[in-house]
Design an enzyme around this catalytic site. Structure first.
Site, PDB file in Angstrom:
ATOM      1  N   TYR A   4     -76.027 -26.307  48.036  1.00  0.00           N
ATOM      2  CA  TYR A   4     -76.276 -27.757  47.943  1.00  0.00           C
ATOM      3  C   TYR A   4     -76.780 -28.237  49.290  1.00  0.00           C
ATOM      4  O   TYR A   4     -76.231 -27.856  50.333  1.00  0.00           O
ATOM      5  CB  TYR A   4     -74.988 -28.512  47.588  1.00  0.00           C
ATOM      6  CG  TYR A   4     -74.998 -29.037  46.173  1.00  0.00           C
ATOM      7  CD1 TYR A   4     -76.037 -29.856  45.745  1.00  0.00           C
ATOM      8  CD2 TYR A   4     -73.977 -28.738  45.270  1.00  0.00           C
ATOM      9  CE1 TYR A   4     -76.071 -30.335  44.440  1.00  0.00           C
ATOM     10  CE2 TYR A   4     -74.006 -29.213  43.969  1.00  0.00           C
ATOM     11  CZ  TYR A   4     -75.060 -30.011  43.565  1.00  0.00           C
ATOM     12  OH  TYR A   4     -75.105 -30.495  42.293  1.00  0.00           O
ATOM     13  N   GLU A  18     -78.254 -31.855  49.939  1.00  0.00           N
ATOM     14  CA  GLU A  18     -78.770 -33.227  49.894  1.00  0.00           C
ATOM     15  C   GLU A  18     -79.204 -33.676  51.278  1.00  0.00           C
ATOM     16  O   GLU A  18     -78.491 -33.433  52.266  1.00  0.00           O
ATOM     17  CB  GLU A  18     -77.697 -34.208  49.406  1.00  0.00           C
ATOM     18  CG  GLU A  18     -77.546 -34.270  47.918  1.00  0.00           C
ATOM     19  CD  GLU A  18     -76.395 -33.441  47.429  1.00  0.00           C
ATOM     20  OE1 GLU A  18     -76.068 -32.422  48.092  1.00  0.00           O
ATOM     21  OE2 GLU A  18     -75.792 -33.821  46.404  1.00  0.00           O
ATOM     22  N   ASP A  61    -103.284 -37.419  41.856  1.00  0.00           N
ATOM     23  CA  ASP A  61    -102.390 -36.442  41.219  1.00  0.00           C
ATOM     24  C   ASP A  61    -103.249 -35.213  40.942  1.00  0.00           C
ATOM     25  O   ASP A  61    -104.022 -35.185  39.979  1.00  0.00           O
ATOM     26  CB  ASP A  61    -101.828 -37.041  39.922  1.00  0.00           C
ATOM     27  CG  ASP A  61    -101.000 -36.044  39.135  1.00  0.00           C
ATOM     28  OD1 ASP A  61    -101.029 -34.835  39.466  1.00  0.00           O
ATOM     29  OD2 ASP A  61    -100.332 -36.460  38.170  1.00  0.00           O
ATOM     30  N   THR A  73     -97.971 -30.690  41.076  1.00  0.00           N
ATOM     31  CA  THR A  73     -96.983 -29.684  40.691  1.00  0.00           C
ATOM     32  C   THR A  73     -97.366 -28.411  41.450  1.00  0.00           C
ATOM     33  O   THR A  73     -98.461 -28.317  42.000  1.00  0.00           O
ATOM     34  CB  THR A  73     -97.011 -29.405  39.175  1.00  0.00           C
ATOM     35  OG1 THR A  73     -98.361 -29.194  38.777  1.00  0.00           O
ATOM     36  CG2 THR A  73     -96.414 -30.541  38.380  1.00  0.00           C
ATOM     37  N   LYS A 126     -99.196 -24.695  38.620  1.00  0.00           N
ATOM     38  CA  LYS A 126    -100.428 -24.562  37.817  1.00  0.00           C
ATOM     39  C   LYS A 126    -101.407 -23.665  38.589  1.00  0.00           C
ATOM     40  O   LYS A 126    -101.089 -22.505  38.833  1.00  0.00           O
ATOM     41  CB  LYS A 126    -100.969 -25.958  37.504  1.00  0.00           C
ATOM     42  CG  LYS A 126     -99.990 -26.792  36.650  1.00  0.00           C
ATOM     43  CD  LYS A 126    -100.599 -28.089  36.188  1.00  0.00           C
ATOM     44  CE  LYS A 126     -99.701 -28.835  35.226  1.00  0.00           C
ATOM     45  NZ  LYS A 126     -98.812 -29.814  35.869  1.00  0.00           N
ATOM     46  N   ARG A 140     -92.000 -23.551  39.239  1.00  0.00           N
ATOM     47  CA  ARG A 140     -92.075 -24.907  38.657  1.00  0.00           C
ATOM     48  C   ARG A 140     -91.438 -25.883  39.626  1.00  0.00           C
ATOM     49  O   ARG A 140     -90.238 -25.834  39.880  1.00  0.00           O
ATOM     50  CB  ARG A 140     -91.343 -24.938  37.321  1.00  0.00           C
ATOM     51  CG  ARG A 140     -91.906 -23.966  36.328  1.00  0.00           C
ATOM     52  CD  ARG A 140     -91.406 -24.243  34.954  1.00  0.00           C
ATOM     53  NE  ARG A 140     -92.142 -25.339  34.387  1.00  0.00           N
ATOM     54  CZ  ARG A 140     -93.282 -25.192  33.700  1.00  0.00           C
ATOM     55  NH1 ARG A 140     -93.799 -23.996  33.522  1.00  0.00           N
ATOM     56  NH2 ARG A 140     -93.895 -26.237  33.211  1.00  0.00           N
TER      57      ARG A 140
HETATM   58  N1  DSN Z   1     -97.814 -30.527  30.834  1.00  0.00           N
HETATM   59  C1  DSN Z   1     -98.851 -30.647  31.838  1.00  0.00           C
HETATM   60  C2  DSN Z   1    -100.146 -30.137  31.328  1.00  0.00           C
HETATM   61  O1  DSN Z   1    -100.132 -29.267  30.476  1.00  0.00           O
HETATM   62  O2  DSN Z   1    -101.192 -30.578  31.770  1.00  0.00           O
HETATM   63  C3  DSN Z   1     -98.972 -32.005  32.366  1.00  0.00           C
HETATM   64  O3  DSN Z   1     -97.731 -32.485  32.714  1.00  0.00           O
END
Ligand code: DSN
Length: 455
Positions: A61, A63, A206, A232, A235, A241
């Site tokens: 932990y 924080e 984004d 994120t 990707k 993730r």
């Molecule tokens: N779920 C993502 C996507 O597939 O683009 C977006 O949050």
């Protein structure tokens, strides 16, 4: 060899401790290995990223932020988080990074809460035009807490800059989003930055889908143009993730407290303890993304998407914007009728090709039964596939679309459910699809996935 033995040992323990979950992971590994993963937001991380994500860091932990933790024993966690931050700062050329958001949606909500007050006007790309839920869609908290005035794409599928200019002049949004989940062209960061500057809005990029392409130098970077960047990490960036929020020099000039405001909104505003195992995975992915091999990877992702687009078009398939600049392709199925996405997605599943149904701009059907499918090349490229494979895959996808296009979605809701049930029962028996499935498995066997892992 060392990696192999450590991993084997982990899985051996998992098998002993919970055979049920072990068996499911084994089946999922087999599915990933023998099929074509073409969901554009998915990828295959390195074993190193997975090892960090599955490591003892999950036990801690912490924080707070490095040097300012609530709990003791964080001397090594601080170093892990600082490494992730410094690597992200260098890779994206930004002045401040928060690596703690649990994923993309909480990161976006945090930015909204840090920069705006409830009721403030925001503007992002409309969901059904390719935008994201968290950019102000009506069913997302971001569309309920804020006054969302979405912009759209033009009939040719490109962002309608004139509309954004009009919204900026009329509604004076406090924040404008640039970014999407289903947009196949380069984002006009520079044009949008002029509009945001003129109306005094924050511009937030984004880049969840394209952060790996930016890191690899095959998409323009938003850093000189925007105030804040969210992404994120799982990707095209090929990490675990998670998510990051980055503040640019331009952002700090607009508001010198921006970094503090964002940090405070993440913790203690929205989240508790950061996921330190994920932070370590992010740090590793950022190191990998800074290497020359990653540039080659990112270039190949785009080359593959272009080759796939050409193959689809050569086989009679219509694409939104008629092609792609990035890792993604959006197929417009309306030449075959409306609401065909669900049939094509399921038929492709039978053929071992995984992608997702998606709305297309000005979709004549609904988000539940959209008229398009979205696909991408990041995961296939990680496996080592190149243009020749894309030509074959494009032809298979077109053949599957031709098998599925005859199915018509009934207007009446009850008949629709019966019809879908019948479709789902009969589509796995389609001989053409079953034959493609075998060819897909054969192709996949030539590009082994995680050969070090045996279950
Ligand atoms: N779920 C993502 C996507 O597939 O683009 C977006 O949050």
């Amino acid at each position: 060899m060392e990696v192999e033995s450590v991993r084997m040992e982990w899985l051996h323990e998992l098998k002993r401790a919970d055979p049920e979950i072990y068996d499911l992971i084994k089946k999922e590994l087999e599915r990933q290995r023998t099929g074509l993963e073409m969901i554009p937001s998915e990828n295959f991380t390195s074993l190193a990223v997975m090892q960090a994500s599955g490591s003892i860091l999950t036990n801690k932990y912490s924080e707070g932020y490095p040097g300012k933790r609530y709990y003791g024993g964080n001397q090594f966690i601080d170093m892990v988080e600082r490494a992730a931050i410094e690597r992200a700062k260098k890779l994206f050329g930004v002045v401040h990074v928060n690596v703690q958001p649990y994923s993309g949606s909480p990161a976006n909500l945090a930015v909204l809460l840090a920069l705006c007050k409830p009721g403030d006007t925001i503007s992002g790309m409309n969901l059904t035009d390719g935008g994201h839920l968290t950019h102000g869609w009506k069913t997302s908290e971001t569309g309920m807490l804020f006054n969302s005035v979405p912009y759209h794409v033009k009939p040719d599928g490109y962002i309608d800059i004139d509309e954004v200019r009009k919204i900026a002049a009329e509604h004076k949004p406090r924040m404008i989003w640039v970014g999407a989940t289903a947009y196949t062209r380069e984002f006009p960061f520079e044009e949008l930055s002029k509009i945001a500057d003129e109306c005094g809005a924050y511009l937030v990029a984004d880049v969840a889908h394209i952060s790996g392409l930016i890191a690899g130098g095959v998409h323009k970077s938003p850093t000189p143009y925007v105030h804040v960047i969210t992404t994120t990490t799982h990707k095209t960036l090929r990490g675990p993730r998670g998510a990051m929020i980055m503040v640019t020099e331009k952002g700090m000039q607009k508001d010198p407290e921006l970094a503090d405001k964002i940090d405070r909104t993440i913790f203690p505003g929205l989240q508790g303890g950061p996921h330190d195992h994920t932070t370590a995975g992010i740090a590793i992915a950022l190191l990998e993304a800074s290497r020359p091999e990653f540039k080659t990877y990112a270039q190949q992702v785009v080359k593959n998407a272009r080759a796939l687009a050409e193959a689809l078009k050569a086989n009679g398939i219509k694409l939104v914007t008629d092609g792609t600049d990035n890792h993604m392709i959006l197929v417009d199925l309306t030449p075959f009728g409306k609401g065909k996405g669900v049939f094509v997605q399921d038929a492709l599943d039978v053929a071992g090709i995984t992608l997702n149904k998606n709305t297309i701009p000005h979709d004549p059907a609904s988000p539940f039964y959209p008229s398009g499918v979205r696909m991408g090349t990041p995961a296939l490229t990680t496996r080592g596939m190149k243009e020749p494979e894309m030509h074959i895959i494009g032809k298979w996808i077109a053949e599957v679309i031709n098998e599925a296009k005859g199915y018509e979605l009934p207007e009446d809701k009850e008949t629709r459910q019966e019809y879908l049930k019948k479709f789902k029962a009969e589509i796995p028996e389609n001989r053409k699809l079953v034959a493609i499935r075998q060819q897909v498995a054969e192709l996949c066997s030539r590009f082994p996935l995680y050969p070090e892992v045996s279950l």
